[in-house]
Write a protein that holds these residues in place. Structure first.
Motif, PDB file in Angstrom:
ATOM      1  N   ASN A 145       0.770  -1.238   0.000  1.00 55.86           N
ATOM      2  CA  ASN A 145       0.000   0.000   0.000  1.00 55.86           C
ATOM      3  C   ASN A 145       0.804   1.294   0.000  1.00 55.86           C
ATOM      4  OD1 ASN A 145      -2.677  -1.346   0.248  1.00 55.86           O
ATOM      5  ND2 ASN A 145      -1.807  -2.046   2.182  1.00 55.86           N
ATOM      6  N   TYR A 146       2.122   1.202   0.117  1.00 51.56           N
ATOM      7  CA  TYR A 146       2.955   2.408   0.102  1.00 51.56           C
ATOM      8  C   TYR A 146       4.176   2.210  -0.814  1.00 51.56           C
ATOM      9  CZ  TYR A 146       0.166   3.739   4.176  1.00 51.56           C
ATOM     10  OH  TYR A 146      -0.870   4.055   5.023  1.00 51.56           O
ATOM     11  N   PRO A 147       3.950   1.886  -2.079  1.00 56.48           N
ATOM     12  CA  PRO A 147       5.075   1.619  -2.981  1.00 56.48           C
ATOM     13  C   PRO A 147       5.857   2.873  -3.352  1.00 56.48           C
ATOM     14  CG  PRO A 147       3.037   1.675  -4.232  1.00 56.48           C
ATOM     15  CD  PRO A 147       2.645   1.762  -2.776  1.00 56.48           C
ATOM     16  N   GLU A 148       7.143   2.680  -3.586  1.00 56.94           N
ATOM     17  CA  GLU A 148       8.021   3.738  -4.088  1.00 56.94           C
ATOM     18  C   GLU A 148       8.032   4.985  -3.193  1.00 56.94           C
ATOM     19  OE1 GLU A 148      10.198   3.747  -6.910  1.00 56.94           O
ATOM     20  OE2 GLU A 148       9.857   1.622  -6.530  1.00 56.94           O
ATOM     21  N   LEU A 149       7.912   4.778  -1.892  1.00 54.25           N
ATOM     22  CA  LEU A 149       7.970   5.907  -0.963  1.00 54.25           C
ATOM     23  C   LEU A 149       9.212   5.849  -0.074  1.00 54.25           C
ATOM     24  CD1 LEU A 149       4.203   6.121   0.013  1.00 54.25           C
ATOM     25  CD2 LEU A 149       5.531   7.908  -1.116  1.00 54.25           C
ATOM     26  N   LEU A 150       9.975   4.777  -0.179  1.00 59.06           N
ATOM     27  CA  LEU A 150      11.175   4.620   0.635  1.00 59.06           C
ATOM     28  C   LEU A 150      12.398   5.163  -0.093  1.00 59.06           C
ATOM     29  CD1 LEU A 150      12.638   3.463   3.134  1.00 59.06           C
ATOM     30  CD2 LEU A 150      12.873   1.306   1.842  1.00 59.06           C
ATOM     31  N   LYS A 151      13.077   6.090   0.543  1.00 62.22           N
ATOM     32  CA  LYS A 151      14.330   6.609  -0.013  1.00 62.22           C
ATOM     33  C   LYS A 151      15.498   5.740   0.462  1.00 62.22           C
ATOM     34  CE  LYS A 151      14.889  10.922  -0.708  1.00 62.22           C
ATOM     35  NZ  LYS A 151      15.043  12.400  -0.572  1.00 62.22           N
ATOM     36  N   GLU A 152      15.687   5.645   1.765  1.00 62.61           N
ATOM     37  CA  GLU A 152      16.704   4.784   2.365  1.00 62.61           C
ATOM     38  C   GLU A 152      16.178   4.333   3.726  1.00 62.61           C
ATOM     39  OE1 GLU A 152      19.552   3.968   0.901  1.00 62.61           O
ATOM     40  OE2 GLU A 152      19.607   5.419  -0.744  1.00 62.61           O
ATOM     41  N   LYS A 153      16.583   3.141   4.148  1.00 58.95           N
ATOM     42  CA  LYS A 153      16.189   2.643   5.464  1.00 58.95           C
ATOM     43  C   LYS A 153      17.445   2.283   6.247  1.00 58.95           C
ATOM     44  CE  LYS A 153      12.534   0.108   6.206  1.00 58.95           C
ATOM     45  NZ  LYS A 153      11.544  -1.002   6.293  1.00 58.95           N
ATOM     46  N   PHE A 154      17.560   2.881   7.442  1.00 55.56           N
ATOM     47  CA  PHE A 154      18.722   2.645   8.295  1.00 55.56           C
ATOM     48  C   PHE A 154      18.301   1.881   9.547  1.00 55.56           C
ATOM     49  CE2 PHE A 154      19.758   6.365   5.767  1.00 55.56           C
ATOM     50  CZ  PHE A 154      21.064   6.099   5.358  1.00 55.56           C
ATOM     51  N   PHE A 155      18.984   0.774   9.801  1.00 54.03           N
ATOM     52  CA  PHE A 155      18.795   0.018  11.031  1.00 54.03           C
ATOM     53  C   PHE A 155      19.980   0.379  11.930  1.00 54.03           C
ATOM     54  CE2 PHE A 155      17.034  -2.337   7.506  1.00 54.03           C
ATOM     55  CZ  PHE A 155      15.781  -2.726   7.954  1.00 54.03           C
ATOM     56  N   VAL A 156      19.758   1.115  12.989  1.00 57.95           N
ATOM     57  CA  VAL A 156      20.863   1.618  13.803  1.00 57.95           C
ATOM     58  C   VAL A 156      20.892   0.960  15.177  1.00 57.95           C
ATOM     59  CG1 VAL A 156      20.767   3.827  12.584  1.00 57.95           C
ATOM     60  CG2 VAL A 156      19.575   3.578  14.771  1.00 57.95           C
ATOM     61  N   ASN A 157      22.100   0.992  15.778  1.00 56.42           N
ATOM     62  CA  ASN A 157      22.347   0.375  17.082  1.00 56.42           C
ATOM     63  C   ASN A 157      22.005  -1.107  17.061  1.00 56.42           C
ATOM     64  OD1 ASN A 157      23.213   2.780  18.419  1.00 56.42           O
ATOM     65  ND2 ASN A 157      21.074   3.427  18.531  1.00 56.42           N
ATOM     66  N   VAL A 158      22.532  -1.777  16.036  1.00 50.71           N
ATOM     67  CA  VAL A 158      22.251  -3.199  15.881  1.00 50.71           C
ATOM     68  C   VAL A 158      23.540  -4.004  16.014  1.00 50.71           C
ATOM     69  CG1 VAL A 158      20.257  -2.818  14.404  1.00 50.71           C
ATOM     70  CG2 VAL A 158      22.512  -3.045  13.371  1.00 50.71           C
ATOM     71  N   PRO A 159      23.468  -5.197  16.579  1.00 51.00           N
ATOM     72  CA  PRO A 159      24.641  -6.070  16.692  1.00 51.00           C
ATOM     73  C   PRO A 159      24.887  -6.811  15.385  1.00 51.00           C
ATOM     74  CG  PRO A 159      22.740  -7.119  17.678  1.00 51.00           C
ATOM     75  CD  PRO A 159      22.289  -5.735  17.268  1.00 51.00           C
ATOM     76  N   ALA A 160      25.919  -7.621  15.370  1.00 47.36           N
ATOM     77  CA  ALA A 160      26.266  -8.365  14.160  1.00 47.36           C
ATOM     78  C   ALA A 160      25.150  -9.287  13.710  1.00 47.36           C
ATOM     79  CB  ALA A 160      27.541  -9.176  14.409  1.00 47.36           C
ATOM     80  N   ILE A 161      24.302  -9.696  14.644  1.00 42.11           N
ATOM     81  CA  ILE A 161      23.198 -10.594  14.295  1.00 42.11           C
ATOM     82  C   ILE A 161      22.258  -9.950  13.291  1.00 42.11           C
ATOM     83  CG2 ILE A 161      21.646  -9.823  16.117  1.00 42.11           C
ATOM     84  CD1 ILE A 161      22.165 -13.456  15.018  1.00 42.11           C
ATOM     85  N   MET A 162      22.365  -8.619  13.152  1.00 44.05           N
ATOM     86  CA  MET A 162      21.485  -7.924  12.213  1.00 44.05           C
ATOM     87  C   MET A 162      21.695  -8.410  10.788  1.00 44.05           C
ATOM     88  SD  MET A 162      19.080  -5.795  12.170  1.00 44.05           S
ATOM     89  CE  MET A 162      18.125  -5.290  10.754  1.00 44.05           C
ATOM     90  N   GLY A 163      22.865  -8.964  10.535  1.00 39.50           N
ATOM     91  CA  GLY A 163      23.101  -9.509   9.201  1.00 39.50           C
ATOM     92  C   GLY A 163      22.089 -10.589   8.860  1.00 39.50           C
ATOM     93  N   PHE A 164      21.703 -11.384   9.856  1.00 34.19           N
ATOM     94  CA  PHE A 164      20.699 -12.423   9.639  1.00 34.19           C
ATOM     95  C   PHE A 164      19.313 -11.792   9.464  1.00 34.19           C
ATOM     96  CE2 PHE A 164      24.103 -14.508  12.017  1.00 34.19           C
ATOM     97  CZ  PHE A 164      24.346 -15.599  11.205  1.00 34.19           C
ATOM     98  N   MET A 165      19.034 -10.764  10.243  1.00 33.62           N
ATOM     99  CA  MET A 165      17.757 -10.069  10.112  1.00 33.62           C
ATOM    100  C   MET A 165      17.646  -9.409   8.743  1.00 33.62           C
ATOM    101  SD  MET A 165      15.925 -10.514  12.763  1.00 33.62           S
ATOM    102  CE  MET A 165      14.720  -9.245  12.426  1.00 33.62           C
TER     103      MET A 165
END
Length: 301
Positions: free
Chosen positions: A219-239
């Motif tokens: 329902n919200y296509p083409e509205l994302l410029k960039e998404k930052f996941f901050v304060n994340v550990p190395a496990i974020m690679g799996f996420m």
């Protein structure tokens, strides 16, 4: 010859020929016009605060339709299907009403904000204004079951936050159309996972994340410029690998995991908004005030 009759100026066209009117009538409708044809027959004609109208004369509608085309690589049938599904969803979910709904302070306090940055408060050029949505999941670290336990309620809150961001984006007031290659009407998303354990992530949080991705992709296509996941550990690679299963490849390229929130300002140093990094809150490497003072979120009761 002297006795030959003068040629008739209104003679019938030769067999196989066509008049200008016929050629104009037979000319296929443009992709954007085809989407408008689908939208104008729908009981609900609003998307992202834009009351849809003929895109030939209404720039905000052109932007909405073009975004659906861009999201589907210009394939009209797929864009039309997604557009109609969005109209169906908005008719039922009533997201504009959610934007002004009061949510539980106990569940959602400090969880999300919208900020808008530009060189001056009077700036209206979308290319010189950056809109952010901030999801501060660490704020709910000690109340995950309450915040995410009611999935429908969480989705309503998250939709309300997005609709507030769209208000700041200002598509309904746009005066310049977009193309497949140039579209300034997009939003930065920041997900802050400070104090969140990824090794023991609550099942309610996982369900909320999966549902949010599904609802927003549709329902919200083409509205994302960039998404930052901050304060994340190395496990974020799996996420990160997990998220990629639910989004298009071109969208996945916009995802950026950062181990420190303070490095966000540096990551945004190339923005068209001069000094954007400094405008961010100090927790994210800037010199601005806290999110609670410079941002706004859904109303809380």
């Amino acid at each position: 010859a002297k006795d030959e009759p003068a040629a008739e100026t209104n003679a019938e066209p030769a067999a196989g020929a066509s008049t200008d009117a016929e050629e104009k009538e037979e000319k296929p409708a443009s992709p954007v016009q085809q989407l408008w044809a689908a939208a104008k027959d729908h009981k609900h004609r609003e998307i992202w605060g834009v009351d849809l109208a003929d895109p030939e004369t209404h720039v905000p509608s052109q932007i909405v339709f073009q975004k659906y085309l861009n999201a589907n690589d210009g394939v009209v049938a797929k864009a039309k299907e997604q557009l109609v599904k969005t109209l169906d969803w908005r008719a039922e979910a009533k997201p504009l009403d959610l934007a002004s709904k009061a949510f539980s302070k106990t569940k959602f306090d400090g969880l999300g904000y919208v900020t808008s940055y530009s060189a001056s408060e009077a700036e209206t050029d979308p290319e010189k204004r950056e809109v952010f949505t901030w999801n501060i999941y660490g704020a709910a670290a000690k109340r995950l079951p309450e915040t995410f336990g009611n999935l429908d309620e969480f989705i309503e809150w998250r939709v309300a936050l997005m609709e507030l961001a769209l208000q700041s984006l200002g598509i309904k007031d746009a005066t310049s159309p977009i193309t497949a290659d140039k579209d300034p009407y997009k939003i930065y998303q920041v997900h802050d996972y400070q104090s969140i354990s990824f090794l023991r992530q609550a099942p309610e949080a996982k369900a909320a994340s999966t549902k949010t991705i599904s609802v927003f992709a549709q329902n919200y296509p083409e509205l994302l410029k960039e998404k930052f996941f901050v304060n994340v550990p190395a496990i974020m690679g799996f996420m990160y690998a997990f998220f990629k299963l639910f989004v298009a490849a071109k969208t996945a390229k916009k995802f950026h995991p950062l181990s420190s929130g303070a490095s966000l300002a540096k990551e945004l140093s190339e923005s068209k908004v001069e000094g954007l990094g400094e405008k961010l809150p100090q927790a994210y490497g800037g010199k601005g005030g806290e999110l609670s003072t410079q941002g706004r979120g859904p109303e809380l009761a």
